[in-house]
Design an enzyme around this catalytic site. Structure first.
Site, PDB file in Angstrom:
ATOM      1  N   ASP A   1      34.440 -12.336   7.033  1.00 21.06           N
ATOM      2  CA  ASP A   1      34.854 -11.181   6.220  1.00 21.06           C
ATOM      3  C   ASP A   1      33.667 -10.288   5.874  1.00 21.06           C
ATOM      4  O   ASP A   1      33.835  -9.240   5.254  1.00 21.06           O
ATOM      5  CB  ASP A   1      35.501 -11.648   4.911  1.00 21.06           C
ATOM      6  CG  ASP A   1      36.956 -12.050   5.085  1.00 21.06           C
ATOM      7  OD1 ASP A   1      37.457 -11.944   6.220  1.00 21.06           O
ATOM      8  OD2 ASP A   1      37.582 -12.479   4.105  1.00 21.06           O
TER       9      ASP A   1
ATOM     10  N   GLY B   1      44.035  24.382  34.095  1.00 22.05           N
ATOM     11  CA  GLY B   1      43.996  25.020  35.406  1.00 22.05           C
ATOM     12  C   GLY B   1      43.684  24.091  36.562  1.00 22.05           C
ATOM     13  O   GLY B   1      44.352  23.091  36.799  1.00 22.05           O
ATOM     14  N   MET B   2      42.615  24.450  37.297  1.00 20.36           N
ATOM     15  CA  MET B   2      42.235  23.715  38.500  1.00 20.36           C
ATOM     16  C   MET B   2      41.359  22.505  38.202  1.00 20.36           C
ATOM     17  O   MET B   2      40.928  21.814  39.118  1.00 20.36           O
ATOM     18  CB  MET B   2      41.464  24.657  39.439  1.00 20.36           C
ATOM     19  CG  MET B   2      42.317  25.717  40.092  1.00 20.36           C
ATOM     20  SD  MET B   2      43.471  25.004  41.276  1.00 20.36           S
ATOM     21  CE  MET B   2      42.336  24.471  42.564  1.00 20.36           C
TER      22      MET B   2
ATOM     23  N   ASP C   1      43.297  32.686  26.536  1.00 21.05           N
ATOM     24  CA  ASP C   1      43.036  31.245  26.625  1.00 21.05           C
ATOM     25  C   ASP C   1      44.042  30.462  25.795  1.00 21.05           C
ATOM     26  O   ASP C   1      44.560  29.435  26.228  1.00 21.05           O
ATOM     27  CB  ASP C   1      41.619  30.915  26.132  1.00 21.05           C
ATOM     28  CG  ASP C   1      40.559  31.280  27.158  1.00 21.05           C
ATOM     29  OD1 ASP C   1      40.891  31.257  28.360  1.00 21.05           O
ATOM     30  OD2 ASP C   1      39.424  31.585  26.768  1.00 21.05           O
TER      31      ASP C   1
END
EC number: 1.3.7.7
Length: 508
Positions: free
Chosen positions: A36, A429-430, A294
């Site tokens: 603990d 995107g890509m 964006d």
């Protein structure tokens, strides 16, 4: 008390020790068995601090079980008082040592006869509350103890400061970006012409606490820690509090307007509307970003949110209201305060999830297949397994979320950090195609282990090879649809043929 593979909020003694080690010159003693006593290691590893963690473990071993704990606990308190010269020693059992049902309050009384330091037993039910609730209660207990002490000694400062001032309550060690948030809040208060009277418990001494009543109001930036202390100060001194988390453009403005209302009620005559307008338009990039192309690319994308009440509720509102992202579900592990969370996120998400079981959260994520996850360290692991990006927005967290650089989540600079976190959490995107072409994934292998522990499906080598040929941005969805089809058909082993049969059946 339960045995758990993963806990979102730790046991009660961790909360008590977080408060004790946040103060300057306060020493924590935990009455605990080996196992603990990991707080020292955890804090030393995670917090970017130069000082040693001021916590000592008074170990419950076979000798203690045979003879009782009194002698050992009292000796440890007196020894630490002599060695460290603290202002306060806080004694806490753990949920395990609480089973012994010992009279620790009597031990504290015995020890305090021989110490220069004050000695307190944490007033926490270790079976009933978690880390966050215990931290909230321990902070209130320490504040109340020193307010009462100053009142008896006639040193309590009750006259208000000449100019508007604030106590910032709830900044602690091991808190999520707490030190960065504190710096940002201090800057925000300075911009508003408000003097910071005290920040507690972080970096304050217990002797400072007698100055708490001198502030015009209290600011409690986090729902989990500081609320009980603010309520106590309001009862005792009529000191108003602002409990709005200034996270995101809208909530930061709402918090500032609440501060304006509190100050004007005391005759300050301030108007912060021009400041809000200027910060929103020119300093924070979030409002501009939310109207940019964006951000429009993110409109309608699906996300899920999970964390503590403060950060999960604020993040849900930011995603939905400020960025047009579709929050499929929002959740919290703070089950004790679920009603507040439901009210906060109402209208900003489709579903609400209240649980502290990480497997339930993982399965809920897999079910809805979001474009991004915003959660804790555990949701980050889930995202890795499902190939879903994750932004970490709440504790529990690992070392990478204790950044050395300046990364607040609150205030106007916090809005900029949040924009970056949100935008960079989505696969754009890509990007995924480029990663497939040029490499860069952590692993090319598909992790085929299910999220729940009782996964009943296996993939053949040929099946996995065929799955790997599928482009990464749809591979996870194809895999899940195939496994769903296999379960419906009673198939336990997924081959190439099963993969194509599933594709025909569900259009994957």
């Amino acid at each position: 008390m339960k045995l758990a593979y993963w806990m979102y909020a730790g046991p009660a003694h961790i909360g008590t020790l977080r408060i004790a080690s946040s103060f300057k010159n306060v020493h924590g003693i935990m009455h605990a068995p080996l196992g603990d006593d990991y707080f020292n290691v955890m804090r030393s590893m995670l917090e970017r601090e130069r000082d040693f963690t001021p916590v000592t473990a008074s170990i419950v071993d076979r000798h203690v079980l045979a003879r009782g704990s009194q002698e050992k606990v009292v000796d440890n308190i007196i020894r630490k008082d002599t060695e460290e010269h603290p202002d306060l020693i806080v004694l806490t059992p753990t949920c395990t040592s609480s089973i012994l049902q010992e009279d620790l309050q009597n031990f504290v009384r015995r020890a305090s006869l021989s110490t220069t330091a004050d000695v307190l037993l944490a007033d926490v039910n270790h079976y009933r509350v978690n880390e966050l609730q215990a931290a909230d209660r321990t902070l209130e207990q320490i504040v109340q103890f020193y307010i009462d002490k100053a009142r008896r000694q006639g040193t309590l400062g009750t006259s208000k400061t000449p100019t508007p001032s604030v106590n910032i309550i709830g900044i602690t060690t091991l808190g999520f970006h707490n030190q960065h948030d504190c710096r940002e809040l201090k800057q925000l208060m300075a911009d508003l012409g408000i003097q910071v009277n005290l920040v507690i418990p972080a970096a304050a001494t217990v002797h400072d606490l007698q100055r708490l009543p001198q502030a015009w109001f209290n600011l409690v930036p986090y729902r989990e820690i500081g609320g009980l202390t603010a309520q106590y100060l309001e009862r005792e001194f009529g000191q108003p509090s602002v409990r709005i988390t200034p996270m995101g453009v809208v909530e930061t403005a709402r918090c500032i307007r609440a501060i304006q209302g509190v100050l004007n009620a005391q005759g300050a005559g301030v108007n912060y509307e021009a400041f809000i307008e200027q910060q929103t338009r020119e300093v924070s990039q979030a409002a501009w970003f939310s109207r940019s192309i964006d951000c429009q690319n993110l409109t309608g994308k699906k996300a899920v949110v999970f964390g503590d009440n403060t950060h999960a509720a604020a993040m849900t509102k930011i995603l939905s209201r400020e960025m047009g992202i579709h929050v499929v579900w929002a959740g919290t592990y703070c089950k004790y305060d679920a009603d507040w969370f439901r009210a906060e996120v109402a209208g900003f998400c489709d579903e609400v999830l209240i649980t502290d079981d990480h497997t339930v959260v993982g399965d809920a994520i897999a079910r809805v297949e979001p474009a991004a996850i915003f959660g804790t360290q555990m949701e980050r692991h889930v995202g890795k397994r499902l190939n879903i990006p994750c932004g970490v927005i709440a504790a529990p967290i690992h070392i990478q979320d204790f950044p050395v650089g300046y990364r607040p989540f609150l205030g106007y600079e916090g809005t900029n950090q949040l924009v970056d976190l949100i935008y960079n959490s989505f696969t754009l995107g890509m990007e995924d195609h480029l990663l497939e072409i040029f490499g860069g994934h952590d692993t090319k292998a598909v992790i085929h282990k299910g999220l729940s522990a009782d996964s009943d499906l296996t993939w053949t080598a040929a099946g996995l090879a065929e799955l790997n040929k599928i482009p990464g941005f749809v591979r996870g969805k194809v895999k899940r649809n195939t496994e769903k089809f296999a379960r419906e058909q009673g198939i336990s082993e997924i081959t190439v043929e099963v993969l194509y049969a599933a594709k025909e059946a569900v259009g994957a």
